[in-house]
Design a protein around this motif. Structure first.
Motif, PDB file in Angstrom:
ATOM      1  N   MET A  78       0.842  -1.201   0.000  1.00 23.03           N
ATOM      2  CA  MET A  78       0.000   0.000   0.000  1.00 23.03           C
ATOM      3  C   MET A  78       0.874   1.247   0.000  1.00 23.03           C
ATOM      4  O   MET A  78       1.880   1.310   0.693  1.00 23.03           O
ATOM      5  CB  MET A  78      -0.876  -0.055   1.272  1.00 23.03           C
ATOM      6  CG  MET A  78      -1.440   1.274   1.707  1.00 23.03           C
ATOM      7  SD  MET A  78      -2.961   1.127   2.661  1.00 23.03           S
ATOM      8  CE  MET A  78      -2.575  -0.020   3.963  1.00 23.03           C
ATOM      9  N   THR A  79       0.491   2.216  -0.825  1.00 24.17           N
ATOM     10  CA  THR A  79       1.177   3.503  -0.766  1.00 24.17           C
ATOM     11  C   THR A  79       0.166   4.580  -0.469  1.00 24.17           C
ATOM     12  O   THR A  79      -0.672   4.915  -1.302  1.00 24.17           O
ATOM     13  CB  THR A  79       1.889   3.831  -2.101  1.00 24.17           C
ATOM     14  OG1 THR A  79       2.549   2.659  -2.537  1.00 24.17           O
ATOM     15  CG2 THR A  79       2.902   4.940  -1.895  1.00 24.17           C
ATOM     16  N   GLY A  80       0.236   5.075   0.744  1.00 20.61           N
ATOM     17  CA  GLY A  80      -0.733   6.087   1.165  1.00 20.61           C
ATOM     18  C   GLY A  80      -0.383   7.471   0.663  1.00 20.61           C
ATOM     19  O   GLY A  80       0.682   7.690   0.089  1.00 20.61           O
ATOM     20  N   ARG A  81      -1.298   8.383   0.869  1.00 14.38           N
ATOM     21  CA  ARG A  81      -1.079   9.785   0.481  1.00 14.38           C
ATOM     22  C   ARG A  81      -0.599  10.569   1.697  1.00 14.38           C
ATOM     23  O   ARG A  81      -1.169  10.455   2.774  1.00 14.38           O
ATOM     24  CB  ARG A  81      -2.400  10.380  -0.029  1.00 14.38           C
ATOM     25  CG  ARG A  81      -2.810   9.807  -1.383  1.00 14.38           C
ATOM     26  CD  ARG A  81      -4.288  10.029  -1.663  1.00 14.38           C
ATOM     27  NE  ARG A  81      -4.637  11.441  -1.789  1.00 14.38           N
ATOM     28  CZ  ARG A  81      -5.889  11.874  -1.968  1.00 14.38           C
ATOM     29  NH1 ARG A  81      -6.888  11.018  -2.043  1.00 14.38           N
ATOM     30  NH2 ARG A  81      -6.137  13.160  -2.070  1.00 14.38           N
ATOM     31  N   VAL A  82       0.431  11.369   1.481  1.00 17.51           N
ATOM     32  CA  VAL A  82       0.937  12.214   2.564  1.00 17.51           C
ATOM     33  C   VAL A  82       0.494  13.655   2.296  1.00 17.51           C
ATOM     34  O   VAL A  82       0.854  14.255   1.287  1.00 17.51           O
ATOM     35  CB  VAL A  82       2.470  12.142   2.679  1.00 17.51           C
ATOM     36  CG1 VAL A  82       2.944  12.976   3.866  1.00 17.51           C
ATOM     37  CG2 VAL A  82       2.934  10.698   2.826  1.00 17.51           C
ATOM     38  N   ILE A  83      -0.331  14.180   3.187  1.00 20.70           N
ATOM     39  CA  ILE A  83      -0.889  15.524   2.992  1.00 20.70           C
ATOM     40  C   ILE A  83      -0.466  16.422   4.154  1.00 20.70           C
ATOM     41  O   ILE A  83      -0.682  16.082   5.326  1.00 20.70           O
ATOM     42  CB  ILE A  83      -2.438  15.487   2.941  1.00 20.70           C
ATOM     43  CG1 ILE A  83      -2.912  14.439   1.923  1.00 20.70           C
ATOM     44  CG2 ILE A  83      -2.998  16.870   2.611  1.00 20.70           C
ATOM     45  CD1 ILE A  83      -4.426  14.271   1.863  1.00 20.70           C
ATOM     46  N   VAL A  84       0.157  17.546   3.851  1.00 21.06           N
ATOM     47  CA  VAL A  84       0.539  18.481   4.904  1.00 21.06           C
ATOM     48  C   VAL A  84      -0.552  19.551   5.042  1.00 21.06           C
ATOM     49  O   VAL A  84      -1.110  20.024   4.047  1.00 21.06           O
ATOM     50  CB  VAL A  84       1.933  19.108   4.629  1.00 21.06           C
ATOM     51  CG1 VAL A  84       1.961  19.904   3.325  1.00 21.06           C
ATOM     52  CG2 VAL A  84       2.369  19.998   5.801  1.00 21.06           C
ATOM     53  N   ILE A  85      -0.879  19.872   6.299  1.00 22.60           N
ATOM     54  CA  ILE A  85      -1.873  20.916   6.579  1.00 22.60           C
ATOM     55  C   ILE A  85      -1.092  22.131   7.085  1.00 22.60           C
ATOM     56  O   ILE A  85      -0.487  22.072   8.165  1.00 22.60           O
ATOM     57  CB  ILE A  85      -2.873  20.480   7.682  1.00 22.60           C
ATOM     58  CG1 ILE A  85      -3.274  19.008   7.561  1.00 22.60           C
ATOM     59  CG2 ILE A  85      -4.069  21.437   7.749  1.00 22.60           C
ATOM     60  CD1 ILE A  85      -4.153  18.605   6.470  1.00 22.60           C
ATOM     61  N   THR A  86      -1.089  23.192   6.317  1.00 27.05           N
ATOM     62  CA  THR A  86      -0.210  24.316   6.636  1.00 27.05           C
ATOM     63  C   THR A  86      -0.932  25.648   6.461  1.00 27.05           C
ATOM     64  O   THR A  86      -2.060  25.696   5.974  1.00 27.05           O
ATOM     65  CB  THR A  86       1.068  24.223   5.757  1.00 27.05           C
ATOM     66  OG1 THR A  86       1.930  25.307   6.066  1.00 27.05           O
ATOM     67  CG2 THR A  86       0.737  24.255   4.275  1.00 27.05           C
ATOM     68  N   SER A  87      -0.292  26.760   6.890  1.00 26.59           N
ATOM     69  CA  SER A  87      -1.012  28.038   6.800  1.00 26.59           C
ATOM     70  C   SER A  87      -0.144  29.290   6.761  1.00 26.59           C
ATOM     71  O   SER A  87      -0.566  30.318   6.262  1.00 26.59           O
ATOM     72  CB  SER A  87      -1.953  28.195   8.005  1.00 26.59           C
ATOM     73  OG  SER A  87      -1.202  28.465   9.176  1.00 26.59           O
ATOM     74  N   GLY A  88       1.021  29.248   7.317  1.00 27.14           N
ATOM     75  CA  GLY A  88       1.770  30.497   7.465  1.00 27.14           C
ATOM     76  C   GLY A  88       1.431  31.148   8.784  1.00 27.14           C
ATOM     77  O   GLY A  88       2.152  31.059   9.764  1.00 27.14           O
ATOM     78  N   LYS A  89       0.277  31.797   8.807  1.00 29.25           N
ATOM     79  CA  LYS A  89      -0.147  32.477  10.024  1.00 29.25           C
ATOM     80  C   LYS A  89      -0.596  31.461  11.091  1.00 29.25           C
ATOM     81  O   LYS A  89      -1.184  30.437  10.764  1.00 29.25           O
ATOM     82  CB  LYS A  89      -1.303  33.415   9.698  1.00 29.25           C
ATOM     83  CG  LYS A  89      -1.691  34.327  10.856  1.00 29.25           C
ATOM     84  CD  LYS A  89      -2.720  35.329  10.376  1.00 29.25           C
ATOM     85  CE  LYS A  89      -3.533  35.898  11.518  1.00 29.25           C
ATOM     86  NZ  LYS A  89      -2.753  36.729  12.429  1.00 29.25           N
ATOM     87  N   GLY A  90      -0.339  31.785  12.319  1.00 21.09           N
ATOM     88  CA  GLY A  90      -0.721  30.899  13.409  1.00 21.09           C
ATOM     89  C   GLY A  90      -2.185  31.045  13.793  1.00 21.09           C
ATOM     90  O   GLY A  90      -2.821  32.061  13.518  1.00 21.09           O
ATOM     91  N   GLY A  91      -2.719  30.018  14.403  1.00 21.42           N
ATOM     92  CA  GLY A  91      -4.052  30.086  14.985  1.00 21.42           C
ATOM     93  C   GLY A  91      -5.215  30.145  14.025  1.00 21.42           C
ATOM     94  O   GLY A  91      -6.318  30.528  14.402  1.00 21.42           O
ATOM     95  N   VAL A  92      -5.005  29.763  12.749  1.00 20.65           N
ATOM     96  CA  VAL A  92      -6.114  29.843  11.796  1.00 20.65           C
ATOM     97  C   VAL A  92      -6.896  28.533  11.695  1.00 20.65           C
ATOM     98  O   VAL A  92      -7.939  28.484  11.038  1.00 20.65           O
ATOM     99  CB  VAL A  92      -5.642  30.276  10.391  1.00 20.65           C
ATOM    100  CG1 VAL A  92      -5.084  31.683  10.420  1.00 20.65           C
ATOM    101  CG2 VAL A  92      -4.616  29.306   9.838  1.00 20.65           C
ATOM    102  N   GLY A  93      -6.394  27.477  12.338  1.00 20.25           N
ATOM    103  CA  GLY A  93      -7.162  26.229  12.357  1.00 20.25           C
ATOM    104  C   GLY A  93      -6.487  25.009  11.756  1.00 20.25           C
ATOM    105  O   GLY A  93      -7.169  24.055  11.384  1.00 20.25           O
ATOM    106  N   LYS A  94      -5.157  25.004  11.672  1.00 23.45           N
ATOM    107  CA  LYS A  94      -4.450  23.844  11.107  1.00 23.45           C
ATOM    108  C   LYS A  94      -4.688  22.592  11.935  1.00 23.45           C
ATOM    109  O   LYS A  94      -5.015  21.533  11.408  1.00 23.45           O
ATOM    110  CB  LYS A  94      -2.930  24.098  11.081  1.00 23.45           C
ATOM    111  CG  LYS A  94      -2.487  25.183  10.142  1.00 23.45           C
ATOM    112  CD  LYS A  94      -0.987  25.386  10.237  1.00 23.45           C
ATOM    113  CE  LYS A  94      -0.528  25.956  11.571  1.00 23.45           C
ATOM    114  NZ  LYS A  94      -1.032  27.288  11.854  1.00 23.45           N
TER     115      LYS A  94
END
Ligand SMILES: Nc1ncnc2c1ncn2[C@@H]1O[C@H](COP(=O)(O)OP(=O)(O)OP(=O)(O)O)[C@@H](O)[C@H]1O
Ligand SMILES: [Mg+2]
Lengths: 270, 193
Positions: free
Chosen positions: A1-17
């Motif tokens: 199995m090869t899963g998907r690697v997804i990064v959750i990012t934003s730059g600014k802090g506290g926006v809901g990552k």
């Protein structure tokens, strides 16, 4: 199995990552997929709290890297859903304890046995960001409809565009307040998408339920009635490739609402 | 609340929606943001802008006599585009002989520079070349109006022109676009209190 690697990012802090990581991870796991969430916010870990797993953490990502334990030992299973596992950030170590190469290796290993590896990125564009994106091939950029958050998101989108491994960058607009958009006090979804020019993967309304769900350590996707929960479930389905229409955040209910709706339509055409 | 008072309030709200209200904080934010992103996305540092400014003065001085101190070069919002606006107070137009003389002098200077280039290919010269590139962005439009100040704007630098980074294919086309939440619908339906 090869899963998907997804990064959750934003730059600014506290926006809901972190909120987004916890909710998408939970929703995907509920749909039967094997998911690992990685908290890369060294020194400021939170994902364990949002999932209600703070008392179960024994080993962290730094222990794995410094070979005090095996990767498998450091994965904490979710209380409700064994499909969901967390690799926690170290709370005490300094931020230089991890480098991009090491994180990439962890992602490579995890995706062999999981469908999804979701990486919760710290705020900023420094080492923590570089680490978090190192193993990812997809990114979700979280922003709110505020100028400073959008500007930082734009910066992040520019940086992601320089990473060859990242083949998909999508936008998640969080804390949308229809009443403010309506009164022209807040930028609309179209405004933000028009400015950032990347595809939208989700629109999450401002929802006080998110605060109470954090208090309980239970992601809001588990709440069938919450609007933000539904919005996050939709995001998960879009990630799975389904075409789900975006939520109408303010559905008209009764006759009066329909009447008002008709009247306002007249106005819009004028 | 009765049906009629509700209706009345709703209607009253509509009539209060003046142009100023529509132009509320949201569009201010959108416009300011577009401008700042334009600057973020280009590599035009204040230093390069200054260089551009001085080269433009040189160029335009061959044709008109300008008030150099009042020359203004800035990014500005124009409709939904960001434009590079150059505002130059013109003191007077030069006559043909003066222009010809100025051009000759410039050509002489250019020849001198290129000879110098041939002699020593230093880093400094490549810097000059770079700055020549950036001044090409400006599209001088001839304007024979009698207005003492003329605006030269370049529209070639739109929002879309992100830095040198080339985005992956997928960025920019939006598979969800057609499904996008219809905002007017939100606007219309959120009248409920
Ligand atoms: N849609 C929402 N409605 C209401 N509150 C929200 C919403 N999204 C996030 N929040 C709140 O905003 C705060 C910040 O959220 P979160 O921790 O997920 O952001 P983050 O981007 O991970 O922050 P950091 O940059 O510090 O890691 C939290 O208190 C969270 O409860
Ligand atoms: Mg966080």
């Amino acid at each position: 199995m090869t899963g998907r690697v997804i990064v959750i990012t934003s730059g600014k802090g506290g926006v809901g990552k972190t909120t987004t990581s916890a909710n998408i991870g939970t929703a995907l796991a509920k749909s039967g997929y094997k998911v690992v969430l990685i908290d890369t916010d060294l020194g400021l870990r939170n994902l364990d709290l949002l999932l209600g797993l703070e008392n179960r953490i024994v080993y962290t990502i730094v222990d794995v890297i410094e070979e005090r334990c095996k990767l498998k030992q450091a994965l904490v299973k979710d209380k409700k859903n064994p499909n969901l596992q967390l690799l926690a950030a170290a709370q005490t170590r300094d931020k230089t304890a991890v480098n991009a190469e090491q994180l990439k290796e962890i992602c490579e290993t995890l995706k062999e046995e999981n469908d999804f590896v979701l990486v919760d990125c710290p705020a900023g564009i420094e080492q923590g960001f570089q680490n978090a994106v190192a193993g990812a091939s997809e990114a979700i950029v979280v922003t709110t409809p505020e100028m400073s958050a959008i500007r930082d998101a734009d910066r992040i989108i520019g940086l992601l565009a320089t990473k060859e491994e990242i083949t998909s960058v999508k936008l998640l607009l969080n804390r949308v307040r229809p009443s403010l958009i309506k009164s022209n006090e807040m930028m609309s979804v179209d405004d933000v998408v028009g400015i950032l020019e990347i595809p939208l993967v989700g629109i999450i309304p401002e929802d006080t339920g998110i605060i109470t769900s954090t208090n309980k350590g239970e992601p809001i996707v588990n709440d069938e009635n919450a609007l933000a929960g539904k919005a996050y479930r939709n995001v998960a389905q879009r990630i799975l490739g389904e075409e789900i229409p975006f939520l109408d955040l303010d559905e008209p209910k009764g006759f009066m609402a329909k009447l008002k709706n008709a009247i306002s339509k007249l106005k819009v055409k004028v | 609340m009765s049906l009629f008072s509700d209706l009345y309030n709703t209607l009253a709200k509509f009539f209060r929606t003046s142009d100023e209200q529509i132009d509320a904080s949201k569009s201010v934010a959108t416009n300011r943001l577009k401008l700042v992103l334009m600057q973020d996305r280009t590599n035009l540092t204040p230093k390069i802008l200054e260089q551009m400014r001085s080269e433009l003065i040189d160029l335009l001085s061959r044709y008109v006599e300008l008030d150099k101190d009042l020359l203004d070069l800035n990014f500005e919002q124009e409709g939904n585009q960001v434009a590079l606006m150059l505002s130059i107070p013109v003191i007077r137009a030069k006559d043909e002989d003066e222009i010809e003389a100025a051009i000759k002098e410039h050509e002489k200077a250019m020849i001198a520079i290129s000879q110098q280039n041939d002699e020593n290919e230093s880093d400094e010269n490549s810097e000059i070349e770079e700055s020549n590139d950036s001044s090409e962005i400006i599209n001088a439009e001839e304007d024979d109006s009698t207005d003492p100040s003329m605006d030269i704007s370049s529209k070639s630098m739109k929002n879309k022109d992100k830095k040198e980074v080339s985005a992956p294919e997928e960025i920019g086309n939006n598979p969800f676009k057609s499904d996008n939440m219809d905002l007017s619908e939100i606007l219309e339906t959120s009248l409920e209190n």
